[in-house]
Design a protein around this motif. Structure first.
Motif, PDB file in Angstrom:
ATOM      1  N   MET A   1      51.308   7.171  25.341  1.00 25.27           N
ATOM      2  CA  MET A   1      51.286   5.716  25.491  1.00 25.27           C
ATOM      3  C   MET A   1      50.000   5.120  24.923  1.00 25.27           C
ATOM      4  N   SER A   2      48.895   5.844  25.020  1.00 20.62           N
ATOM      5  CA  SER A   2      47.650   5.276  24.500  1.00 20.62           C
ATOM      6  C   SER A   2      47.716   5.074  22.993  1.00 20.62           C
ATOM      7  N   THR A   3      48.402   5.954  22.291  1.00 21.78           N
ATOM      8  CA  THR A   3      48.502   5.808  20.838  1.00 21.78           C
ATOM      9  C   THR A   3      49.311   4.575  20.475  1.00 21.78           C
ATOM     10  N   ILE A   4      50.498   4.408  21.042  1.00 25.26           N
ATOM     11  CA  ILE A   4      51.323   3.254  20.664  1.00 25.26           C
ATOM     12  C   ILE A   4      50.812   1.971  21.283  1.00 25.26           C
ATOM     13  N   GLY A   5      49.903   2.088  22.249  1.00 28.13           N
ATOM     14  CA  GLY A   5      49.304   0.904  22.838  1.00 28.13           C
ATOM     15  C   GLY A   5      48.110   0.395  22.050  1.00 28.13           C
ATOM     16  N   SER A   6      47.731   1.112  20.997  1.00 27.03           N
ATOM     17  CA  SER A   6      46.591   0.671  20.202  1.00 27.03           C
ATOM     18  C   SER A   6      46.937  -0.607  19.445  1.00 27.03           C
ATOM     19  N   LYS A   7      45.915  -1.262  18.984  1.00 29.58           N
ATOM     20  CA  LYS A   7      46.083  -2.565  18.336  1.00 29.58           C
ATOM     21  C   LYS A   7      47.021  -2.527  17.127  1.00 29.58           C
ATOM     22  N   TRP A   8      47.017  -1.437  16.362  1.00 26.53           N
ATOM     23  CA  TRP A   8      47.731  -1.401  15.095  1.00 26.53           C
ATOM     24  C   TRP A   8      48.955  -0.496  15.073  1.00 26.53           C
ATOM     25  N   ALA A   9      49.115   0.386  16.037  1.00 25.85           N
ATOM     26  CA  ALA A   9      50.150   1.421  15.967  1.00 25.85           C
ATOM     27  C   ALA A   9      51.567   0.855  15.836  1.00 25.85           C
ATOM     28  N   ILE A  10      51.918  -0.106  16.657  1.00 26.90           N
ATOM     29  CA  ILE A  10      53.284  -0.636  16.627  1.00 26.90           C
ATOM     30  C   ILE A  10      53.571  -1.293  15.279  1.00 26.90           C
ATOM     31  N   LEU A  11      52.593  -1.999  14.745  1.00 23.21           N
ATOM     32  CA  LEU A  11      52.768  -2.623  13.434  1.00 23.21           C
ATOM     33  C   LEU A  11      52.992  -1.562  12.358  1.00 23.21           C
ATOM     34  N   LEU A  12      52.213  -0.493  12.379  1.00 21.42           N
ATOM     35  CA  LEU A  12      52.367   0.571  11.393  1.00 21.42           C
ATOM     36  C   LEU A  12      53.706   1.275  11.530  1.00 21.42           C
ATOM     37  N   ILE A  13      54.127   1.523  12.762  1.00 25.38           N
ATOM     38  CA  ILE A  13      55.435   2.143  12.988  1.00 25.38           C
ATOM     39  C   ILE A  13      56.541   1.242  12.433  1.00 25.38           C
TER      40      ILE A  13
ATOM     41  N   LEU B   1      46.560   6.376  11.894  1.00 28.50           N
ATOM     42  CA  LEU B   1      47.497   7.276  11.228  1.00 28.50           C
ATOM     43  C   LEU B   1      47.313   8.714  11.712  1.00 28.50           C
ATOM     44  N   ARG B   2      46.085   9.145  11.903  1.00 34.80           N
ATOM     45  CA  ARG B   2      45.824  10.496  12.417  1.00 34.80           C
ATOM     46  C   ARG B   2      46.384  10.677  13.826  1.00 34.80           C
ATOM     47  N   GLU B   3      46.195   9.678  14.664  1.00 31.01           N
ATOM     48  CA  GLU B   3      46.721   9.764  16.036  1.00 31.01           C
ATOM     49  C   GLU B   3      48.244   9.820  16.037  1.00 31.01           C
ATOM     50  N   LEU B   4      48.868   8.991  15.206  1.00 35.36           N
ATOM     51  CA  LEU B   4      50.334   8.993  15.125  1.00 35.36           C
ATOM     52  C   LEU B   4      50.842  10.329  14.588  1.00 35.36           C
ATOM     53  N   GLU B   5      50.111  10.903  13.652  1.00 29.88           N
ATOM     54  CA  GLU B   5      50.487  12.218  13.126  1.00 29.88           C
ATOM     55  C   GLU B   5      50.311  13.294  14.193  1.00 29.88           C
ATOM     56  N   LYS B   6      49.206  13.244  14.903  1.00 31.39           N
ATOM     57  CA  LYS B   6      48.936  14.215  15.969  1.00 31.39           C
ATOM     58  C   LYS B   6      50.020  14.174  17.043  1.00 31.39           C
ATOM     59  N   ASP B   7      50.528  12.987  17.334  1.00 33.46           N
ATOM     60  CA  ASP B   7      51.553  12.824  18.366  1.00 33.46           C
ATOM     61  C   ASP B   7      52.967  13.082  17.853  1.00 33.46           C
ATOM     62  N   GLY B   8      53.105  13.413  16.570  1.00 30.05           N
ATOM     63  CA  GLY B   8      54.419  13.726  16.017  1.00 30.05           C
ATOM     64  C   GLY B   8      55.255  12.511  15.669  1.00 30.05           C
ATOM     65  N   ILE B   9      54.614  11.339  15.587  1.00 32.68           N
ATOM     66  CA  ILE B   9      55.332  10.093  15.293  1.00 32.68           C
ATOM     67  C   ILE B   9      55.519   9.925  13.785  1.00 32.68           C
ATOM     68  N   ILE B  10      54.532  10.353  13.005  1.00 28.01           N
ATOM     69  CA  ILE B  10      54.619  10.259  11.551  1.00 28.01           C
ATOM     70  C   ILE B  10      54.292  11.604  10.926  1.00 28.01           C
ATOM     71  N   ASP B  11      54.733  11.767   9.685  1.00 28.22           N
ATOM     72  CA  ASP B  11      54.362  12.908   8.852  1.00 28.22           C
ATOM     73  C   ASP B  11      53.469  12.396   7.736  1.00 28.22           C
ATOM     74  N   ARG B  12      52.512  13.215   7.356  1.00 28.34           N
ATOM     75  CA  ARG B  12      51.641  12.940   6.210  1.00 28.34           C
ATOM     76  C   ARG B  12      52.053  13.910   5.119  1.00 28.34           C
ATOM     77  N   ILE B  13      52.528  13.390   4.001  1.00 30.17           N
ATOM     78  CA  ILE B  13      53.022  14.222   2.911  1.00 30.17           C
ATOM     79  C   ILE B  13      52.055  14.121   1.740  1.00 30.17           C
ATOM     80  N   VAL B  14      51.474  15.264   1.356  1.00 29.57           N
ATOM     81  CA  VAL B  14      50.539  15.309   0.239  1.00 29.57           C
ATOM     82  C   VAL B  14      51.256  15.906  -0.966  1.00 29.57           C
TER      83      VAL B  14
END
Length: 108
Positions: free
Chosen positions: A1-13, A42-55
């Motif tokens: 909840m702390s990750t999606i409660g951040s100021k920018w997370a919901i907008l990025l999702i 972005l790192r927090e969302l990746e850590k929580d399994g919400i996003i993938d980072r593709i290089v």
């Protein structure tokens, strides 16, 4: 909840639910976010399994971000909240205006 409660997370999702995007594209679409804050969220969302980072190994390396299946399921829940916020923006703004208005009650 702390990750999606951040100021920018919901907008990025919400932006990533449309399609995968590059860092610079996300930064441009959000506008007010600093590079440091964007990287951190972005790192927090990746850590929580919400996003993938593709290089993609090109020169320079291409980095894209996309929602995972978990992220898409989260967006379904957040979409209702987002719709509520849009629909009730005027009512909330009016309530804040009334709350912040000087009181007209006279004390005797």
């Amino acid at each position: 909840m702390s990750t999606i409660g951040s100021k920018w997370a919901i907008l990025l999702i919400g932006l990533l639910q449309e399609r995968p995007k590059r860092f610079s594209e996300l930064k441009r679409e959000v506008g007010d976010i600093t590079q440091k804050s964007l990287t951190s969220v972005l790192r927090e969302l990746e850590k929580d399994g919400i996003i993938d980072r593709i290089v993609t190994p090109t020169i320079p390396p291409r980095v894209d971000y996309r929602l995972t299946p978990l992220g898409h399921s989260l967006w379904k829940a957040l979409e209702a909240l987002s719709s509520w916020a849009i629909e009730n923006h005027t009512a909330v703004a009016e309530a804040r205006r009334r709350y912040n208005a000087p009181s007209t009650v006279e004390v005797k």
